[in-house]
Design a protein around this motif. Structure first.
Motif, PDB file in Angstrom:
ATOM      1  N   ILE A  11       0.904  -1.207   0.120  1.00 54.56           N
ATOM      2  CA  ILE A  11      -0.116   0.065   0.157  1.00 54.56           C
ATOM      3  C   ILE A  11       0.910   1.142  -0.058  1.00 54.56           C
ATOM      4  CG2 ILE A  11      -0.206  -0.147   2.592  1.00 54.56           C
ATOM      5  CD1 ILE A  11      -2.717   1.080   2.086  1.00 54.56           C
ATOM      6  N   GLY A  12       0.507   2.311  -0.753  1.00 55.76           N
ATOM      7  CA  GLY A  12       1.349   3.400  -0.876  1.00 55.76           C
ATOM      8  C   GLY A  12       2.686   3.483  -1.662  1.00 55.76           C
ATOM      9  N   THR A  13       2.815   2.597  -2.306  1.00 56.29           N
ATOM     10  CA  THR A  13       4.247   2.304  -2.912  1.00 56.29           C
ATOM     11  C   THR A  13       4.145   3.074  -4.454  1.00 56.29           C
ATOM     12  OG1 THR A  13       3.838   0.252  -3.976  1.00 56.29           O
ATOM     13  CG2 THR A  13       5.028   0.530  -1.688  1.00 56.29           C
ATOM     14  N   GLY A  14       3.120   3.327  -4.919  1.00 56.00           N
ATOM     15  CA  GLY A  14       3.047   4.037  -6.157  1.00 56.00           C
ATOM     16  C   GLY A  14       2.348   3.184  -7.482  1.00 56.00           C
ATOM     17  N   SER A  16      -0.616   2.640  -8.861  1.00 52.93           N
ATOM     18  CA  SER A  16      -1.614   3.441  -9.774  1.00 52.93           C
ATOM     19  C   SER A  16      -0.998   4.242 -10.604  1.00 52.93           C
ATOM     20  CB  SER A  16      -2.544   4.497  -8.877  1.00 52.93           C
ATOM     21  OG  SER A  16      -3.374   3.223  -8.089  1.00 52.93           O
ATOM     22  N   THR A  17       0.290   4.980 -10.130  1.00 53.11           N
ATOM     23  CA  THR A  17       0.982   5.953 -10.777  1.00 53.11           C
ATOM     24  C   THR A  17       1.855   4.932 -11.895  1.00 53.11           C
ATOM     25  OG1 THR A  17       1.380   7.458  -9.167  1.00 53.11           O
ATOM     26  CG2 THR A  17       2.904   7.632 -10.883  1.00 53.11           C
ATOM     27  N   THR A  18       2.348   3.991 -11.662  1.00 49.77           N
ATOM     28  CA  THR A  18       3.165   2.888 -12.273  1.00 49.77           C
ATOM     29  C   THR A  18       2.200   2.258 -13.411  1.00 49.77           C
ATOM     30  OG1 THR A  18       4.873   2.442 -10.608  1.00 49.77           O
ATOM     31  CG2 THR A  18       4.692   0.963 -12.204  1.00 49.77           C
ATOM     32  N   ALA A  19       1.069   2.032 -13.182  1.00 46.45           N
ATOM     33  CA  ALA A  19       0.041   1.500 -13.925  1.00 46.45           C
ATOM     34  C   ALA A  19      -0.200   2.468 -14.908  1.00 46.45           C
ATOM     35  CB  ALA A  19      -1.326   0.945 -13.126  1.00 46.45           C
ATOM     36  N   ALA A  20      -0.230   3.786 -14.665  1.00 41.69           N
ATOM     37  CA  ALA A  20      -0.500   4.684 -15.529  1.00 41.69           C
ATOM     38  C   ALA A  20       0.385   4.902 -16.691  1.00 41.69           C
ATOM     39  CB  ALA A  20      -1.104   6.274 -15.030  1.00 41.69           C
ATOM     40  N   PHE A  21       1.766   4.736 -16.237  1.00 44.44           N
ATOM     41  CA  PHE A  21       2.819   4.637 -17.153  1.00 44.44           C
ATOM     42  C   PHE A  21       2.845   3.654 -18.069  1.00 44.44           C
ATOM     43  CE2 PHE A  21       5.755   7.134 -13.443  1.00 44.44           C
ATOM     44  CZ  PHE A  21       5.033   8.271 -13.774  1.00 44.44           C
ATOM     45  N   VAL A 170      11.315   1.341  -8.708  1.00 42.73           N
ATOM     46  CA  VAL A 170      11.437   2.021  -7.610  1.00 42.73           C
ATOM     47  C   VAL A 170      10.721   3.490  -7.798  1.00 42.73           C
ATOM     48  CG1 VAL A 170      13.266   3.337  -6.001  1.00 42.73           C
ATOM     49  CG2 VAL A 170      13.577   1.029  -7.096  1.00 42.73           C
ATOM     50  N   THR A 171       9.721   4.123  -7.111  1.00 41.10           N
ATOM     51  CA  THR A 171       9.050   4.779  -7.328  1.00 41.10           C
ATOM     52  C   THR A 171       9.488   6.253  -6.472  1.00 41.10           C
ATOM     53  OG1 THR A 171       7.348   4.576  -5.669  1.00 41.10           O
ATOM     54  CG2 THR A 171       6.801   3.694  -7.935  1.00 41.10           C
TER      55      THR A 171
END
Length: 195
Positions: A11-14, A16-21, A170-171
């Motif tokens: 949880i909170g590792t990023g 959703s942002t990575t999926a968007a990329f 690594v985000t």
């Protein structure tokens, strides 16, 4: 046949942002959290079995996630009951996802915990420093520090997930994360083209 890429992380590792990329690079995305929202919404497949198990967690024909979290926090056995109801329904939702895409990314926070890695061609684990992870979750304003610890501690550790994964993102910065996603996709496309 599409290449199935699992995406996981604590949880909170990023994630959703990575999926968007990955989506920006032309991948189709299936999101386990979005599937749970569909299942919990009015008319969703989880509402009736959840009402039978936890009547107080269903309001106006939908599962009240905040109330469900409160129930789980107060009853150590409740989480197992919820998972027994929800995990098979999420698996069914995932099985029905069949877009016409060369690479499908399956964003599954509990990928290893549910055994879903067996359905994947490879797995990406998203990682962030623990203090950044906590800061991101608390900034959302949807849970307390205690709830964050409870959720994080119920999952496999980030270290174990990353050790089992084929790739790690690594985000620490957006640009670094995007660059790692591109490198992973380049490797997958090169490998599958050679096959």
């Amino acid at each position: 046949m599409s290449y199935r890429l699992g995406l996981t992380g604590s949880i909170g590792t990023g994630k959703s942002t990575t999926a968007a990329f990955f989506a920006e690079e032309g991948c189709a995305i299936w999101d386990a959290d979005a599937a749970v929202h569909r299942l919990y919404a009015e008319g969703g497949a989880a509402v009736t079995p959840m009402a039978a198990a936890f009547p107080e967690a269903v309001r106006d024909g939908a599962v009240d996630r905040a109330e469900l979290r409160r129930i789980i926090a107060g009853d150590p056995g409740a989480l197992k009951q919820v998972e027994a109801i929800v995990h098979p329904l999420v698996r069914q939702d995932r099985a029905g996802f069949a877009p016409d895409a060369a690479i499908i990314v399956y964003d599954i926070p509990l990928l290893y915990e549910t055994g879903a890695e067996q359905e994947m061609d490879s797995v990406v684990c998203v990682l962030a420093p623990p203090e950044v992870q906590q800061q991101r979750v608390l900034a959302r304003g949807t849970m307390t520090l205690e709830e964050f610890h409870q959720i994080r501690d119920a999952q496999l550790s980030a270290e174990e997930k990353c050790a089992r994964a084929d790739h790690v993102v690594v985000t620490d910065t957006l640009e670094h994360a995007r660059e790692q996603v591109r490198r992973i996709l380049h490797d997958i496309r090169t490998t599958t083209a050679d096959a």
